[in-house]
Design a protein around this motif. Structure first.
Motif, PDB file in Angstrom:
ATOM      1  N   VAL A 170     -61.791   4.765  -2.754  1.00  0.00           N
ATOM      2  CA  VAL A 170     -61.379   6.026  -2.134  1.00  0.00           C
ATOM      3  C   VAL A 170     -62.123   6.266  -0.809  1.00  0.00           C
ATOM      4  O   VAL A 170     -61.477   6.530   0.212  1.00  0.00           O
ATOM      5  N   PRO A 171     -63.472   6.165  -0.745  1.00  0.00           N
ATOM      6  CA  PRO A 171     -64.152   6.351   0.549  1.00  0.00           C
ATOM      7  C   PRO A 171     -63.747   5.284   1.574  1.00  0.00           C
ATOM      8  O   PRO A 171     -63.624   5.581   2.764  1.00  0.00           O
ATOM      9  N   LEU A 172     -63.521   4.073   1.117  1.00  0.00           N
ATOM     10  CA  LEU A 172     -63.102   3.003   2.025  1.00  0.00           C
ATOM     11  C   LEU A 172     -61.743   3.318   2.649  1.00  0.00           C
ATOM     12  O   LEU A 172     -61.551   3.155   3.855  1.00  0.00           O
ATOM     13  N   ILE A 173     -60.818   3.816   1.856  1.00  0.00           N
ATOM     14  CA  ILE A 173     -59.493   4.187   2.371  1.00  0.00           C
ATOM     15  C   ILE A 173     -59.614   5.339   3.367  1.00  0.00           C
ATOM     16  O   ILE A 173     -58.973   5.333   4.419  1.00  0.00           O
ATOM     17  N   LEU A 174     -60.468   6.324   3.053  1.00  0.00           N
ATOM     18  CA  LEU A 174     -60.666   7.448   3.969  1.00  0.00           C
ATOM     19  C   LEU A 174     -61.256   6.995   5.305  1.00  0.00           C
ATOM     20  O   LEU A 174     -60.824   7.452   6.374  1.00  0.00           O
ATOM     21  N   VAL A 175     -62.215   6.088   5.260  1.00  0.00           N
ATOM     22  CA  VAL A 175     -62.820   5.565   6.493  1.00  0.00           C
ATOM     23  C   VAL A 175     -61.782   4.786   7.298  1.00  0.00           C
ATOM     24  O   VAL A 175     -61.697   4.925   8.526  1.00  0.00           O
ATOM     25  N   LEU A 176     -60.969   3.986   6.640  1.00  0.00           N
ATOM     26  CA  LEU A 176     -59.930   3.229   7.340  1.00  0.00           C
ATOM     27  C   LEU A 176     -58.880   4.156   7.959  1.00  0.00           C
ATOM     28  O   LEU A 176     -58.411   3.912   9.078  1.00  0.00           O
ATOM     29  N   LEU A 177     -58.506   5.223   7.249  1.00  0.00           N
ATOM     30  CA  LEU A 177     -57.556   6.190   7.806  1.00  0.00           C
ATOM     31  C   LEU A 177     -58.142   6.903   9.025  1.00  0.00           C
ATOM     32  O   LEU A 177     -57.449   7.106  10.025  1.00  0.00           O
ATOM     33  N   LEU A 178     -59.417   7.274   8.976  1.00  0.00           N
ATOM     34  CA  LEU A 178     -60.077   7.911  10.107  1.00  0.00           C
ATOM     35  C   LEU A 178     -60.142   6.959  11.300  1.00  0.00           C
ATOM     36  O   LEU A 178     -59.862   7.353  12.435  1.00  0.00           O
ATOM     37  N   ALA A 179     -60.484   5.704  11.060  1.00  0.00           N
ATOM     38  CA  ALA A 179     -60.542   4.708  12.139  1.00  0.00           C
ATOM     39  C   ALA A 179     -59.161   4.499  12.762  1.00  0.00           C
ATOM     40  O   ALA A 179     -59.032   4.402  13.989  1.00  0.00           O
ATOM     41  N   ALA A 180     -58.122   4.454  11.940  1.00  0.00           N
ATOM     42  CA  ALA A 180     -56.758   4.295  12.456  1.00  0.00           C
ATOM     43  C   ALA A 180     -56.360   5.511  13.285  1.00  0.00           C
ATOM     44  O   ALA A 180     -55.751   5.366  14.355  1.00  0.00           O
ATOM     45  N   TYR A 181     -56.700   6.707  12.829  1.00  0.00           N
ATOM     46  CA  TYR A 181     -56.398   7.929  13.568  1.00  0.00           C
ATOM     47  C   TYR A 181     -57.074   7.921  14.941  1.00  0.00           C
ATOM     48  O   TYR A 181     -56.447   8.198  15.959  1.00  0.00           O
ATOM     49  N   ILE A 182     -58.367   7.590  14.972  1.00  0.00           N
ATOM     50  CA  ILE A 182     -59.107   7.555  16.235  1.00  0.00           C
ATOM     51  C   ILE A 182     -58.508   6.508  17.167  1.00  0.00           C
ATOM     52  O   ILE A 182     -58.364   6.746  18.371  1.00  0.00           O
ATOM     53  N   PHE A 183     -58.133   5.359  16.646  1.00  0.00           N
ATOM     54  CA  PHE A 183     -57.520   4.314  17.472  1.00  0.00           C
ATOM     55  C   PHE A 183     -56.212   4.801  18.087  1.00  0.00           C
ATOM     56  O   PHE A 183     -55.975   4.634  19.282  1.00  0.00           O
ATOM     57  N   VAL A 184     -55.362   5.425  17.292  1.00  0.00           N
ATOM     58  CA  VAL A 184     -54.062   5.893  17.794  1.00  0.00           C
ATOM     59  C   VAL A 184     -54.251   6.990  18.839  1.00  0.00           C
ATOM     60  O   VAL A 184     -53.644   6.958  19.910  1.00  0.00           O
TER      61      VAL A 184
END
Length: 138
Positions: free
Chosen positions: A9-23
């Motif tokens: 769950v924390p790993l998915i949240l970190v990946l979603l945050l990283a994807a958001y910042i990239f976009v």
């Protein structure tokens, strides 16, 4: 098995945050140019250092100047701005909306290029050429 779910769950949240910042950092809300005189440019920040500046925009002689606040993330562009300080310049910028922290800069306007203005526009169709530096010193 349960431990891996708690780590997932924390790993998915970190990946979603990283994807958001990239976009958000890749997409521009708007791009454009502003012309005026750079009043201030300084390197600021506690952890994430960015160049923060002010461009004085004067629409008509005698009018109160409007300030355009901007951020520069590229040291090469900041050095070019420092070299033309005091001259009328045009700053090319990209406006980014939705960046989550001030670590990316204090403003939404990120300057990506600078050029010296050779003419000053008084109104549409009326241009005042500026004198070259060599002609002014004679």
């Amino acid at each position: 098995m349960r431990l891996s779910r708690w780590l997932l769950v924390p790993l998915i949240l970190v990946l979603l945050l990283a994807a958001y910042i990239f976009v958000v950092s890749s997409w521009n809300y708007s791009t454009g140019e502003r012309a005026g005189w750079v009043q201030k440019l300084s390197r600021k920040g506690w952890l994430c250092k960015t160049w923060e500046g002010e461009l004085s925009l004067v629409s008509m002689p005698g009018a109160a100047p409007e300030m355009f606040l901007f951020t520069v993330r590229d040291d090469v562009v900041a050095e070019k701005i420092n070299q033309v300080m005091g001259k009328r310049v045009a700053l090319h910028y990209e406006e980014k909306v939705g960046l989550p922290t001030s670590c990316f800069g204090e403003t939404r306007h990120y300057v990506t290029g600078v050029r010296v203005q050779d003419e000053i526009s008084l109104m549409p169709g009326v241009m005042v050429p500026t004198a070259p530096a060599s002609a002014a010193s004679r």
